[in-house]
Design an enzyme around this catalytic site. Structure first.
Site, mmCIF file in Angstrom:
data_model
loop_
_atom_site.group_PDB
_atom_site.id
_atom_site.type_symbol
_atom_site.label_atom_id
_atom_site.label_comp_id
_atom_site.label_asym_id
_atom_site.label_seq_id
_atom_site.Cartn_x
_atom_site.Cartn_y
_atom_site.Cartn_z
ATOM 1 N N LYS A 79 0.851 -1.201 0.000
ATOM 2 C CA LYS A 79 0.000 0.000 0.000
ATOM 3 C C LYS A 79 0.882 1.244 0.000
ATOM 4 O O LYS A 79 1.912 1.278 0.704
ATOM 5 C CB LYS A 79 -0.911 -0.041 1.234
ATOM 6 C CG LYS A 79 -1.981 1.041 1.281
ATOM 7 C CD LYS A 79 -2.909 0.869 2.496
ATOM 8 C CE LYS A 79 -4.003 1.926 2.516
ATOM 9 N NZ LYS A 79 -4.939 1.774 3.640
ATOM 10 N N SER A 159 -10.025 2.115 2.448
ATOM 11 C CA SER A 159 -9.070 2.817 1.614
ATOM 12 C C SER A 159 -8.075 1.894 0.915
ATOM 13 O O SER A 159 -7.426 2.325 -0.031
ATOM 14 C CB SER A 159 -8.303 3.834 2.461
ATOM 15 O OG SER A 159 -7.507 3.166 3.434
ATOM 16 N N SER A 183 -10.565 -0.057 6.773
ATOM 17 C CA SER A 183 -9.909 -0.052 5.456
ATOM 18 C C SER A 183 -9.216 -1.340 5.042
ATOM 19 O O SER A 183 -8.780 -1.442 3.896
ATOM 20 C CB SER A 183 -8.899 1.087 5.388
ATOM 21 O OG SER A 183 -9.568 2.281 5.130
HETATM 22 N N1 GLN Z 1 -13.558 4.656 5.699
HETATM 23 C C1 GLN Z 1 -13.020 5.142 6.932
HETATM 24 C C2 GLN Z 1 -12.587 6.561 6.772
HETATM 25 O O1 GLN Z 1 -12.730 7.083 5.718
HETATM 26 C C3 GLN Z 1 -11.882 4.286 7.391
HETATM 27 C C4 GLN Z 1 -10.643 4.480 6.613
HETATM 28 C C5 GLN Z 1 -9.518 3.636 7.101
HETATM 29 O O2 GLN Z 1 -9.714 2.648 7.796
HETATM 30 N N2 GLN Z 1 -8.311 4.043 6.753
HETATM 31 O O3 GLN Z 1 -12.117 7.170 7.665
#
Ligand code: GLN
Length: 493
Positions: A79, A159, A183
């Site tokens: 990532k 994400s 995410s």
């Molecule tokens: N979807 C959540 C956010 O936008 C979690 C994102 C994540 O876990 N990095 O904050």
């Protein structure tokens, strides 16, 4: 799909050791697959061909000498949030343009020390803020899955959208991901892959671009439960450079797979039945419970009464921490700089040009909830709610529950540029309704594919465990995997 990319990490590991093929051949198979398909998926933002070939060659030498590490010669995607020395590391943000770290994150260093091969850097939502991979500066990632009879493009979740899509499409053997509110688990559920967010402190956060430091955790996305266990074993470690990493021995997670769950107590929390959730997800959840009953576990109804406050509290805590973590991107030290008439003007122009809309929204929310006069009403109150959420889980575990079974997401993958999601950011935030509680409480959670919906799209179930009891999650997730089978998208690319 070229032949060698079909093997799981566990299979490839044995075949590499047995000399059936070399790490260089395996790496070449993945690079060929990426070069052929990445234009369709947009999963990789940088493919490190030379690097991968050099690492594979070194692995081949080790394999010949019988000095193979636990992941020797296994090609992985990373990532873009992880710092990789001299290689693209931008959290998929414009503000980090051309930033090349001169250091390596602890997690990736652990993987390389065990012999893994880096294929490249994976697309993600900008600074890991999002649930669809659409906030990336590099554009959206395509889910390899399509609804039956439809050609519509679907999101892979976020994400860690690039991580999930590349694992599902066999563009890497496994991928690193991170999870602040869901995410790892939500994109895993959207792509028919397995993702585990370990306990807060299990993996070092050092060298991972910070979003919300009290919630961020590294973890793997893999094709099956065993591969996730193999990867987490290598990723996890205590680290002097991250004082929140914890000095608890890292067990052999693979050994937990296949152990009987007879007599175990699986908690079913009534608060995870939310309005508007498709009937199919509720049915799958019940089916998951049946699988555990058939395997000899006991099902117990539990209550986690503060669940409904988790999402609103998360959207105070996470933006608050993000607003202070992102203050460092000012045009002075890293990446993008837009010249201004004076230094303040330069800061403002750089941040205005460098951050996307979602990141700006979070910085504004975070700054607001931390500002004088609002701090007590919002931030402090959210922290108190967080304690109550944690206590709910502690009470369930104290009553003897070994793991908690919930749906992973309230829906299957949705379309790219979905109108309802675009019009209302809160709709997008609702994707994480079942996963944020786990981050707020610092617990481990795993998402495992459990079936397909009426459209032929994968759906996942989540298991939540006691702190540092990832073993129980691998053990129980494997029960679901055995009962449900594994799921692969039909190949159209
Ligand atoms: N979807 C959540 C956010 O936008 C979690 C994102 C994540 O876990 N990095 O904050």
């Amino acid at each position: 799909m070229s032949d060698l990319t079909k093997f799981t990490i566990a299979e490839a590991r044995e075949k590499l050791k047995g000399g059936e093929f070399t790490a260089s051949e395996l790496t070449e198979a993945y690079l060929t697959a990426i070069d052929a398909a990445n234009a369709s998926f947009n999963a990789y933002v940088e493919v490190t061909h030379d690097h991968a070939r050099e690492m594979a060659k070194a692995s081949d030498e080790k394999l010949v000498k019988g000095e193979a590490g636990a992941l020797e010669g296994i090609p992985l995607g990373i990532k873009d949030l992880y710092a990789t020395r001299g290689v693209h590391t931008q959290a998929c943000s414009h503000v980090l343009d051309r930033f090349l770290p001169h250091y390596e994150s602890t997690v990736t260093a652990n993987l390389w020390a065990d012999g893994a091969v880096m294929l490249g850097k994976l697309n993600m939502d900008e600074f890991a803020m999002g649930s669809s991979n659409e906030t990336s500066y590099y554009g959206p990632v395509l889910n390899p899955w399509k609804s039956r009879g439809s050609n519509a493009e679907l999101v892979p979740g976020g994400s860690s959208g690039g991580s999930a899509a590349s694992v599902a499409a066999h563009l890497c053997a496994g991928a690193t991901a991170t999870d602040t509110g869901g995410s790892i688990r939500q994109p895993a559920a959207f792509t028919g892959t397995v993702g585990i967010k370990p306990t807060y402190g299990r993996c070092s956060r050092w060298g991972i671009v910070a979003f919300a430091s009290s919630l961020d955790q590294a973890g793997p996305i893999a094709r099956d439960v065993r591969d996730a266990a193999i990867m987490l074993k290598s990723m996890a470690s205590v680290d002097d450079r991250d004082t929140t990493s914890v000095d608890v021995p890292v067990p052999d997670y693979e050994a937990a797979i296949g152990k009987s769950v007879k007599g175990m107590k699986i908690g079913i929390p009534k608060e995870y039945r939310v309005d508007g959730m498709p009937e199919e997800i509720d049915a799958l959840w019940k089916k998951g419970a049946e699988w555990f009953r058939d395997a000899g576990a006991e099902l117990v109804d539990i209550s986690l009464p503060h669940t409904k406050y988790a999402l609103p509290a998360y959207y105070i805590v996470a933006p608050a921490e993000a607003s202070s973590n992102l203050a460092r991107y000012d045009g002075v030290r890293y990446g993008l700089r837009q010249e201004g008439s004076d230094i303040i003007d330069m800061y403002e122009k750089t941040r205005a040009a460098g951050f996307g809309a979602e990141v700006k929204r979070r910085v504004m929310i975070g700054t607001y909830v931390l500002s004088a006069g609002y701090y007590d009403a919002y931030y402090l109150r959210a922290q108190k709610v967080r304690t109550l959420i944690k206590r709910d889980f502690e009470q369930a575990f104290a009553a003897g529950v070994d793991a908690i079974l919930t749906p992973a997401t309230p829906s299957a993958a949705f379309g790219i540029a979905d109108q309802a999601m675009a019009a209302d950011p809160v709709k997008m935030y609702l994707n994480d309704v079942f996963t944020v509680t786990v981050n707020m409480a610092g617990l481990p959670g795993i998402a495992v594919p459990a079936g397909l919906d009426g459209q032929g799209l994968p759906l996942g179930l989540q298991l939540i465990g006691r702190p540092f009891d990832e073993e129980t999650l691998f053990q129980t997730a494997h029960v679901i995997e055995q009962a449900a089978g594994r799921f692969e998208p039909d190949r159209w690319w």
